[in-house]
Design a protein around this motif. Structure first.
Motif, PDB file in Angstrom:
ATOM      1  N   ASP A 194       0.830  -1.194   0.000  1.00  0.00           N
ATOM      2  CA  ASP A 194       0.000   0.000   0.000  1.00  0.00           C
ATOM      3  C   ASP A 194       0.871   1.253   0.000  1.00  0.00           C
ATOM      4  O   ASP A 194       1.240   1.754   1.056  1.00  0.00           O
ATOM      5  N   ARG A 225       2.963  -1.499   4.426  1.00  0.00           N
ATOM      6  CA  ARG A 225       3.501  -0.148   4.279  1.00  0.00           C
ATOM      7  C   ARG A 225       4.922  -0.068   4.817  1.00  0.00           C
ATOM      8  O   ARG A 225       5.312  -0.864   5.662  1.00  0.00           O
ATOM      9  N   TYR A 273      -7.080  -4.615   7.463  1.00  0.00           N
ATOM     10  CA  TYR A 273      -6.160  -3.482   7.560  1.00  0.00           C
ATOM     11  C   TYR A 273      -6.921  -2.177   7.747  1.00  0.00           C
ATOM     12  O   TYR A 273      -7.875  -1.907   7.017  1.00  0.00           O
ATOM     13  N   HIS A 294      -7.271   1.995   7.705  1.00  0.00           N
ATOM     14  CA  HIS A 294      -6.757   3.047   6.833  1.00  0.00           C
ATOM     15  C   HIS A 294      -5.693   3.854   7.578  1.00  0.00           C
ATOM     16  O   HIS A 294      -4.730   4.321   6.996  1.00  0.00           O
ATOM     17  N   GLY A 295      -5.880   3.946   8.886  1.00  0.00           N
ATOM     18  CA  GLY A 295      -4.955   4.736   9.692  1.00  0.00           C
ATOM     19  C   GLY A 295      -3.672   3.985   9.989  1.00  0.00           C
ATOM     20  O   GLY A 295      -3.295   3.056   9.273  1.00  0.00           O
ATOM     21  N   CYS A 296      -2.998   4.388  11.059  1.00  0.00           N
ATOM     22  CA  CYS A 296      -1.733   3.773  11.421  1.00  0.00           C
ATOM     23  C   CYS A 296      -1.965   2.312  11.813  1.00  0.00           C
ATOM     24  O   CYS A 296      -2.751   2.018  12.714  1.00  0.00           O
ATOM     25  N   ARG A 297      -1.273   1.405  11.146  1.00  0.00           N
ATOM     26  CA  ARG A 297      -1.558  -0.019  11.360  1.00  0.00           C
ATOM     27  C   ARG A 297      -0.854  -0.588  12.581  1.00  0.00           C
ATOM     28  O   ARG A 297      -1.241  -1.629  13.084  1.00  0.00           O
ATOM     29  N   GLU A 343      -6.406   8.438  10.781  1.00  0.00           N
ATOM     30  CA  GLU A 343      -5.995   9.037   9.520  1.00  0.00           C
ATOM     31  C   GLU A 343      -4.724   8.368   9.024  1.00  0.00           C
ATOM     32  O   GLU A 343      -3.886   7.962   9.823  1.00  0.00           O
ATOM     33  N   ARG A 344      -4.589   8.271   7.717  1.00  0.00           N
ATOM     34  CA  ARG A 344      -3.379   7.645   7.190  1.00  0.00           C
ATOM     35  C   ARG A 344      -2.156   8.501   7.519  1.00  0.00           C
ATOM     36  O   ARG A 344      -2.096   9.677   7.159  1.00  0.00           O
ATOM     37  N   LYS A 383       1.401  10.268   7.317  1.00  0.00           N
ATOM     38  CA  LYS A 383       2.198  10.714   6.171  1.00  0.00           C
ATOM     39  C   LYS A 383       3.601  10.111   6.253  1.00  0.00           C
ATOM     40  O   LYS A 383       4.141   9.922   7.342  1.00  0.00           O
ATOM     41  N   GLU A 391       7.071   7.122   8.884  1.00  0.00           N
ATOM     42  CA  GLU A 391       5.625   7.310   8.865  1.00  0.00           C
ATOM     43  C   GLU A 391       5.279   8.124  10.095  1.00  0.00           C
ATOM     44  O   GLU A 391       5.553   7.695  11.227  1.00  0.00           O
ATOM     45  N   CYS A 435       3.153   9.220  12.805  1.00  0.00           N
ATOM     46  CA  CYS A 435       1.929   8.964  13.552  1.00  0.00           C
ATOM     47  C   CYS A 435       2.169   9.533  14.946  1.00  0.00           C
ATOM     48  O   CYS A 435       3.246   9.345  15.512  1.00  0.00           O
TER      49      CYS A 435
END
Lengths: 345, 326
Positions: free
Chosen positions: B27, B235, B285, B287-290, B304-305, B307, B318, B320
């Motif tokens: 992803d 990711r 999974y 969409h936000g921080c996994r 939220e995903r 950045k 990433e 978060c």
């Protein structure tokens, strides 16, 4: 140094050999033997973990299976709490089976996919005709709790679980009959690192709680070091070095142990170590070299001397045993060992 | 594009068609492979590291595997839209692949010699004789003893370590610019692993190729890689030069991973730090921080995903709120 907790070791093996016949020709006559385990002696104390390490094909799994009597030893003796169990028949062995169990590498293959977790964990009780339905239900619930599985998981099937949880089911099954010692055959090598540490912690906790003894087989030396009190290094069916885990990792004496340790990759890019690169592979256990097996692989100049020599373990420091092998020891260590034996080597 | 990068993977998305819909195994993964360097991709099983690698050479399971988006540029060439014919030239020619299980990568009914020579016959259009000689030389280069004899053997006659050398010979035969090694030593003993990694390293500097090394073993990464890409649940959570990643890990997952491995230095039977929970299934999974998902954190900020940003030169993270330690 290791001191036996009690006079009688939990488990003792004396000069254990497991040879598999090699048959060939029209009449399948025996033409040779795979000497998978070739003269192993060891002791396991109460509450102790003995690690077994070595490359694939060194006989560590065969030794583990022979110790729990899943394989018939060719010769030698196995004592459990002082009692000779080497040749007990199935009937006589069954009551003793409660006391020693095995945890396998791949829980996915050792668990029947058609049985629910409850019936898997309950199975040992049914086989040994223990308890009634209500009691067994309670025991299973307690066991699942002990190994860190939720009560709800009892009604599910093993394939619904991740690798780490399946290993917990395997451990629950092995613990069902309250064994005294277990052979753990590569229990974490199929697992990811983050799950591996969970299972290792569980095994260590269970050992403290139930005073269990483990024979812990693994190819990952860091894992073995972490869980073991003492470590035995195997090469081609024989133990070449046996000592406390601190001593074997800090002061390895045998050339093979040194090579094995130096090959472990260290998760720190700042550490730059000189690796001892071994040539070739482990020789075939069908036709092993007649002298020092590792000296042969090293093409050591003193290999010739070792043919016909007694390469049995000698105690080089209190509790630290190493094969008395001129090819595989530092000159000073070899001199010390050979000087101690009055008989000419 | 930068000249120094042999390969650039930019926001790659790879998906699989399943009964539960189209699932993204990879992803938006981005990383670069500089010329002559080794990039390690590390992560737990199912994190998408192998799928990323197989996307580069377009060896995804068909018909379910698809590249949905992003860019893969190899020496400036777009590999996602390259023709199948072009990809066949690239695979084995300019990009070599070393697979994990040497036994399944080799054909048990053909002799070693024929399998290695085939690469030269196809990619270099050599005559049978020339291809045979080149193959013998290649096996010798991989320090396989008595290569002339081994050429006549079948794969099952060789030990695991020797088989893996043959697989490496296949991958390196055409002196590729890039080699992708997917868990090349996982099936091997530590002593053989050390031999193979040593050999790969020296061949790499001899031939000047770049290497992508996929592994779950942080020790192997530390000893062989220049750059590290840490993947979690499809990711990249962090990527950095190797010293920086081990010395200054910034993502909670990287830190936890580094802490959870027992080393020869840890106190025996001490409690190892663990990562609670397990990796979510592909279909679950978030969409936000996994990693927050794994730890059961569920605040609006974690939905939220995150950045993916360069926080220090060459150090990507990433971002978060919960997981990145800046």
């Amino acid at each position: 140094m290791f001191e036996p907790v009690n006079d009688l070791p939990m488990l003792k093996a004396e000069d254990l050999r497991v040879h598999f016949p090699v048959r060939s020709g029209v009449f399948l006559t025996q033409t040779g033997a795979v000497k998978a385990v070739d003269g192993v002696s060891l002791e396991l104390g109460v509450g102790e973990t003995l690690g077994l390490v070595g490359e694939s094909g060194c006989g560590k799994s065969t030794l583990g299976k022979a110790l729990v009597r899943l394989l018939e030893p060719t010769s030698g003796k196995i004592f459990f709490e002082g009692r000779d169990i080497t040749h007990l028949k199935q009937g006589a062995l069954r009551p003793l089976r409660r006391d020693f169990q095995m945890i396998f590498q791949d829980p996915a293959e050792s668990l029947d996919a058609r049985m629910s977790v409850r019936s898997l964990v309950e199975e040992p009780y049914r086989i040994h005709k223990m308890g009634n339905r209500v009691e067994r239900k309670k025991w299973v619930d307690d066991l699942l709790d002990t190994v860190g599985l939720s009560a709800a998981s009892a009604e599910r099937y093993s394939f619904e679980f991740s690798g780490g949880q399946r290993q917990r089911i395997g451990i629950a099954r092995a613990l069902a009959l309250k064994p005294k010692w277990l052979v753990c055959d590569e229990p974490v090598s199929a697992l990811d690192v983050s799950v591996q540490s969970q299972i290792l912690n569980l095994l260590v906790d269970l050992q403290k709680e139930f005073d269990l003894s483990y024979v812990f087989i693994a190819h990952d030396l860091s894992v073995v070091k972490h869980v073991s009190d003492r470590v035995a290094v195997m090469y081609l069916g024989k133990i070449v070095e046996l000592a406390t885990s601190e001593s074997i990792y800090k002061h390895p004496k045998h050339a093979y142990t040194k090579a094995l340790l130096s090959a472990v990759p260290v998760a720190d890019p700042q550490v730059k170590r000189e690796k001892i690169l071994l040539e070739g592979d482990v020789p075939s256990p069908i036709d092993p070299p007649s002298g020092s097996a590792f000296g042969h692989r090293l093409r050591h100049r003193r290999y010739g001397e070792t043919i016909g020599m007694d390469l049995a373990l000698a105690e080089i420091e209190p509790g630290h045993w190493v094969a008395a092998d001129p090819c595989c020891l530092e000159a000073e260590d070899w001199e010390e060992i050979s000087a101690r034996h009055s008989s000419p080597r | 594009m930068s000249v120094a990068n042999l390969l650039e993977v930019d926001r790659l998305i790879t998906s699989f068609d399943t009964e539960r819909g189209i699932l993204r195994a990879v992803d938006q993964v981005s990383f670069n492979v500089p010329i002559g360097k080794t990039v390690g991709i590390v992560g737990e099983s199912g994190c998408g590291k192998s799928v990323t690698a197989m996307s580069i050479v377009r060896l995804l399971p068909q018909p379910t595997g698809k590249i949905l988006g992003g860019e893969i540029r190899f020496k400036g060439e777009d590999l996602i839209h390259a023709s199948d014919k072009r990809m066949q030239r690239i695979r084995g020619g300019e990009i070599g692949v070393i697979f994990q299980e040497p036994m399944s990568a080799l054909n048990p009914v053909h002799r070693i010699g024929r399998q290695v020579a085939e690469v030269f016959r196809i990619h270099k259009k050599m005559s049978k004789k020339d291809a045979w000689d080149a193959s013998t030389e290649m096996l010798g280069l991989l320090r396989i003893p008595a290569p002339e004899k081994r050429m006549m053997d079948y794969p099952q006659h060789l030990s695991g370590g020797m088989r893996q050398r043959v697989v490496i010979a296949l991958a390196l035969a055409c002196r590729p610019d890039l080699v992708i090694a997917d868990e090349p030593t996982t099936a091997l003993d530590v002593t053989v692993q050390a031999q193979i990694l040593d050999l790969l390293g020296s061949l790499q500097s001899e031939m000047g190729m770049s290497l992508i090394l996929i592994t779950h073993d942080l020790g192997v990464i530390a000893e062989t890689c220049d750059e590290v890409v840490v993947m979690y649940a499809g990711r990249v959570v962090e990527s950095a030069p190797v010293d920086e990643l081990f010395g200054n890990p910034l993502h909670a997952y990287t830190q936890a991973l580094l802490r959870s491995i027992p080393t020869l230095e840890t106190v025996p039977k001490s409690v190892l730090p663990t990562i609670p929970g397990t990796v979510a299934g592909l279909a679950e999974y978030s969409h936000g921080c996994r990693f927050c998902q794994r730890l059961g954190r569920n605040s609006p900020a974690t939905r939220e995903r995150p950045k993916f940003k360069e926080v220090e030169p060459g150090h990507w993270l990433e971002i978060c709120k919960e997981c990145s330690n800046l």
